[in-house]
Design an enzyme around this catalytic site. Structure first.
Site, PDB file in Angstrom:
ATOM      1  N   ASN A   1       0.858  -1.187   0.000  1.00 54.80           N
ATOM      2  CA  ASN A   1       0.000   0.000   0.000  1.00 54.80           C
ATOM      3  C   ASN A   1       0.894   1.236   0.000  1.00 54.80           C
ATOM      4  O   ASN A   1       1.287   1.754   1.045  1.00 54.80           O
ATOM      5  CB  ASN A   1      -0.954  -0.011   1.202  1.00 54.80           C
TER       6      ASN A   1
ATOM      7  N   CYS B   1      -2.504   4.727  -0.440  1.00 53.34           N
ATOM      8  CA  CYS B   1      -3.663   5.189   0.331  1.00 53.34           C
ATOM      9  C   CYS B   1      -3.738   6.719   0.336  1.00 53.34           C
ATOM     10  O   CYS B   1      -2.784   7.394   0.757  1.00 53.34           O
ATOM     11  CB  CYS B   1      -3.565   4.660   1.765  1.00 53.34           C
TER      12      CYS B   1
ATOM     13  N   LYS C   1       1.148  -1.021  -5.630  1.00 54.57           N
ATOM     14  CA  LYS C   1      -0.095  -0.310  -5.965  1.00 54.57           C
ATOM     15  C   LYS C   1       0.220   1.172  -6.153  1.00 54.57           C
ATOM     16  O   LYS C   1       0.748   1.823  -5.243  1.00 54.57           O
ATOM     17  CB  LYS C   1      -1.112  -0.515  -4.844  1.00 54.57           C
TER      18      LYS C   1
ATOM     19  N   GLY D   1     -14.685   6.341  -8.231  1.00 53.46           N
ATOM     20  CA  GLY D   1     -15.952   5.940  -8.842  1.00 53.46           C
ATOM     21  C   GLY D   1     -15.751   5.775 -10.342  1.00 53.46           C
ATOM     22  O   GLY D   1     -14.647   5.990 -10.858  1.00 53.46           O
TER      23      GLY D   1
ATOM     24  N   GLY E   1      -9.595   1.132 -10.863  1.00 50.80           N
ATOM     25  CA  GLY E   1     -10.041   2.522 -10.741  1.00 50.80           C
ATOM     26  C   GLY E   1     -11.277   2.737 -11.581  1.00 50.80           C
ATOM     27  O   GLY E   1     -11.204   2.938 -12.779  1.00 50.80           O
ATOM     28  N   GLY E   2     -12.451   2.624 -10.927  1.00 51.62           N
ATOM     29  CA  GLY E   2     -13.705   2.927 -11.621  1.00 51.62           C
ATOM     30  C   GLY E   2     -14.362   1.757 -12.326  1.00 51.62           C
ATOM     31  O   GLY E   2     -15.357   1.940 -13.031  1.00 51.62           O
TER      32      GLY E   2
ATOM     33  N   THR F   1     -15.188  -0.358  -5.206  1.00 53.08           N
ATOM     34  CA  THR F   1     -16.415   0.405  -4.969  1.00 53.08           C
ATOM     35  C   THR F   1     -17.654  -0.334  -5.462  1.00 53.08           C
ATOM     36  O   THR F   1     -18.663  -0.424  -4.753  1.00 53.08           O
ATOM     37  CB  THR F   1     -16.309   1.781  -5.660  1.00 53.08           C
TER      38      THR F   1
HETATM   39  C1  LIG Z   1     -14.196   2.248   1.293  1.00 53.77           C
HETATM   40  C2  LIG Z   1     -12.865   1.938   0.674  1.00 53.77           C
HETATM   41  C3  LIG Z   1     -11.855   1.383   1.449  1.00 53.77           C
HETATM   42  C4  LIG Z   1     -10.607   1.103   0.889  1.00 53.77           C
HETATM   43  N1  LIG Z   1      -9.622   0.551   1.655  1.00 53.77           N
HETATM   44  C5  LIG Z   1      -8.408   0.275   1.104  1.00 53.77           C
HETATM   45  C6  LIG Z   1      -7.367  -0.302   1.862  1.00 53.77           C
HETATM   46  O1  LIG Z   1      -7.492  -0.625   3.049  1.00 53.77           O
HETATM   47  N2  LIG Z   1      -6.191  -0.527   1.237  1.00 53.77           N
HETATM   48  C7  LIG Z   1      -5.966  -0.237  -0.082  1.00 53.77           C
HETATM   49  O2  LIG Z   1      -4.871  -0.486  -0.600  1.00 53.77           O
HETATM   50  N3  LIG Z   1      -6.954   0.299  -0.815  1.00 53.77           N
HETATM   51  C8  LIG Z   1      -8.142   0.566  -0.271  1.00 53.77           C
HETATM   52  N4  LIG Z   1      -9.136   1.108  -1.033  1.00 53.77           N
HETATM   53  C9  LIG Z   1      -8.875   1.410  -2.446  1.00 53.77           C
HETATM   54  C10 LIG Z   1      -9.387   0.291  -3.349  1.00 53.77           C
HETATM   55  O3  LIG Z   1      -8.697  -0.902  -3.098  1.00 53.77           O
HETATM   56  C11 LIG Z   1      -9.223   0.667  -4.835  1.00 53.77           C
HETATM   57  O4  LIG Z   1      -7.849   0.804  -5.132  1.00 53.77           O
HETATM   58  C12 LIG Z   1      -9.895   1.968  -5.231  1.00 53.77           C
HETATM   59  O5  LIG Z   1     -11.120   2.150  -4.554  1.00 53.77           O
HETATM   60  C13 LIG Z   1     -10.123   2.040  -6.742  1.00 53.77           C
HETATM   61  O6  LIG Z   1     -10.935   0.997  -7.178  1.00 53.77           O
HETATM   62  P1  LIG Z   1     -12.530   1.162  -7.387  1.00 53.77           P
HETATM   63  O7  LIG Z   1     -12.730   2.302  -8.312  1.00 53.77           O
HETATM   64  O8  LIG Z   1     -12.954  -0.147  -7.980  1.00 53.77           O
HETATM   65  O9  LIG Z   1     -13.119   1.411  -6.068  1.00 53.77           O
HETATM   66  C14 LIG Z   1     -10.379   1.391  -0.482  1.00 53.77           C
HETATM   67  C15 LIG Z   1     -11.399   1.948  -1.243  1.00 53.77           C
HETATM   68  C16 LIG Z   1     -12.641   2.221  -0.684  1.00 53.77           C
HETATM   69  C17 LIG Z   1     -13.703   2.805  -1.550  1.00 53.77           C
END
Ligand SMILES: Cc1cc2nc3c(=O)[nH]c(=O)nc-3n(C[C@H](O)[C@H](O)[C@H](O)COP(=O)(O)O)c2cc1C
Length: 401
Positions: A144, A147, A187, A239, A266-267, A289
């Site tokens: 990570n 973040c 990441k 999103g 991402g999205g 998400t």
């Molecule tokens: C509510 C929430 C909690 C997340 N917690 C973590 C986390 O603990 N560690 C991490 O590396 N990414 C975390 N992420 C990021 C997601 O793993 C992902 O990289 C990011 O949301 C983009 O993908 P998406 O558009 O499909 O949500 C979190 C995302 C969301 C929305």
């Protein structure tokens, strides 16, 4: 036609399909790991495991959906705004949970890989976490370095704060690699450094696989209360609107580092989005998400969408279409700048709303009062704005050269 969705991310990391549940609340403990794989995902990434107390306790409330009706109807676009920090379980508790999950996966004969996401505050913690999750039986480790909630002022060598300094990134990757035989996934953050430079720094230091890319940091101010909404601070902002941005970074990274497996993220909101990332060269994808909002059931729906698309296009394996769009992405210096189209208003469809007249930057659309407007060929610069803006699809174009 029988479809084979298998993807090889690394010689030691083979997935039954290209959809991984990304690190987040859907993978917060051993039960979620099993549930995620039972739902059909090709892999799961644990919620990030850390010793940082600041990141172990969650603010309440911490999640907010902007344009919820779009989200619920799976209509683009909506935004997800949240400050869900890292895992509340200690790394030692995670070792037990990983072991339990792995034995349950074996007992249930589930397919799919378990990736442990870790974040140390200093190099010693990165080493310790690496050893712990390796002993716990994870199949791979995700770093990570992304973040959005880690502020540089906190002086913790993790999340986006660590990613700002290439030397720190290099040291973290080296320490992790020295302490595990597992494939290591870096990441990427869209913050700060150019993600391609960050990708190169990670890969040169030993990362095996990249994730492109995490969310942005955002801030929503309620104009009436004049304060941030809900929890009162900043949040991660992502999103489906983020997809084109993540897609272009994936494309840029694949071009610069063609040998390195990239997980697109991402999205992603559908199986068609999975196809989009693979078309620009990603090997697999991660989604968070969309699974959070629609539940684990969406995994199967997304995989069915991917299969439907593959069937329609005659692809039987994921590798059949990986990178297929790359050759059709025209570089800027090769773009055609000749005037080759004639745009015209279709009077039978036009409702004389005047959106095109107001928008045309060239003053090329002649206002005819109550009658449909007319496009002046000589003034029109073929920019296409009127065509894409018309709410009634009352503008068409035809090739003239
Ligand atoms: C509510 C929430 C909690 C997340 N917690 C973590 C986390 O603990 N560690 C991490 O590396 N990414 C975390 N992420 C990021 C997601 O793993 C992902 O990289 C990011 O949301 C983009 O993908 P998406 O558009 O499909 O949500 C979190 C995302 C969301 C929305």
């Amino acid at each position: 036609m029988p479809l084979d969705l298998t993807v090889v991310l690394h010689r030691n990391l083979v997935l039954p399909n290209p959809l991984i549940i990304a690190s987040g609340p859907s993978v917060k403990n051993d039960k979620d790991i099993v549930r995620g794989l039972e739902s059909g995902a090709g892999g799961v990434v644990t919620k990030t495991i850390t010793y940082s107390a600041v990141h172990q306790v969650q603010p309440k409330p911490r999640m907010y959906v902007v344009d919820k009706h779009n989200a619920l109807a799976r209509i683009k676009f909506y935004s997800f705004y949240s400050i869900d920090l890292m895992s509340s379980y200690t790394p030692e508790q995670w070792v037990d949970m990983l072991r339990r999950a792995k034995s349950e996966i074996a007992r249930k004969k589930l397919e799919g890989v378990v990736i442990a996401s870790i974040a140390g505050r200093n190099y010693e913690e990165w080493e310790k976490l690496t050893k712990l999750v390796t002993e716990g039986g994870a199949d791979a480790i995700e770093l990570n370095l992304s973040c959005p909630h880690v502020e540089p002022a906190q002086k913790e060598l993790m999340g986006r704060a660590a990613a700002y300094d290439p030397e720190v990134v290099r040291n973290i990757v080296r320490r992790v690699k020295e302490n595990t035989h597992l494939p290591v996934i870096g990441k990427l953050t869209p913050h700060g450094a150019n993600p391609v430079d960050l990708a190169k720094t990670m890969v040169n230091a030993g990362v095996d696989i990249l994730v492109s890319t995490a969310r942005f940091q955002g801030l929503i101010i309620d104009v009436e209360t004049m304060r941030p909404i809900l929890w009162g601070g900043t949040g991660g902002y992502g999103g489906p609107w983020q997809l084109p941005i993540s897609l272009v970074w994936t494309y840029n990274i694949v071009r610069e580092l063609p040998e390195v497996p990239v997980i697109g993220s991402g999205g992603i909101a559908s199986g068609y989005d999975i196809a989009r990332f693979i078309l620009v060269g990603a090997r697999a994808t991660q989604a968070c998400t969309t699974i959070l909002i629609h539940g684990y059931e969406i995994v199967n729906a997304m995989l069915n969408e991917l299969k439907e698309w593959m069937n329609r296009h005659g692809f039987s394996r994921v590798d059949d279409f990986r990178g297929r769009a790359l050759s059709s992405i025209i570089p800027i210096d090769k773009l055609n700048r000749e005037k080759v189209y004639r745009y015209m208003v279709l009077p039978e469809k036009c409702k004389v709303c005047r959106a095109c007249i107001r928008a045309c930057p060239y003053g090329a659309i002649e206002d005819r009062g109550k009658a449909p407007p007319v496009i002046d060929f000589n003034k029109c610069d073929d920019c296409g704005l009127c065509y894409s803006l018309c709410p009634f699809n009352a503008i068409k174009y035809e090739r003239i050269a």
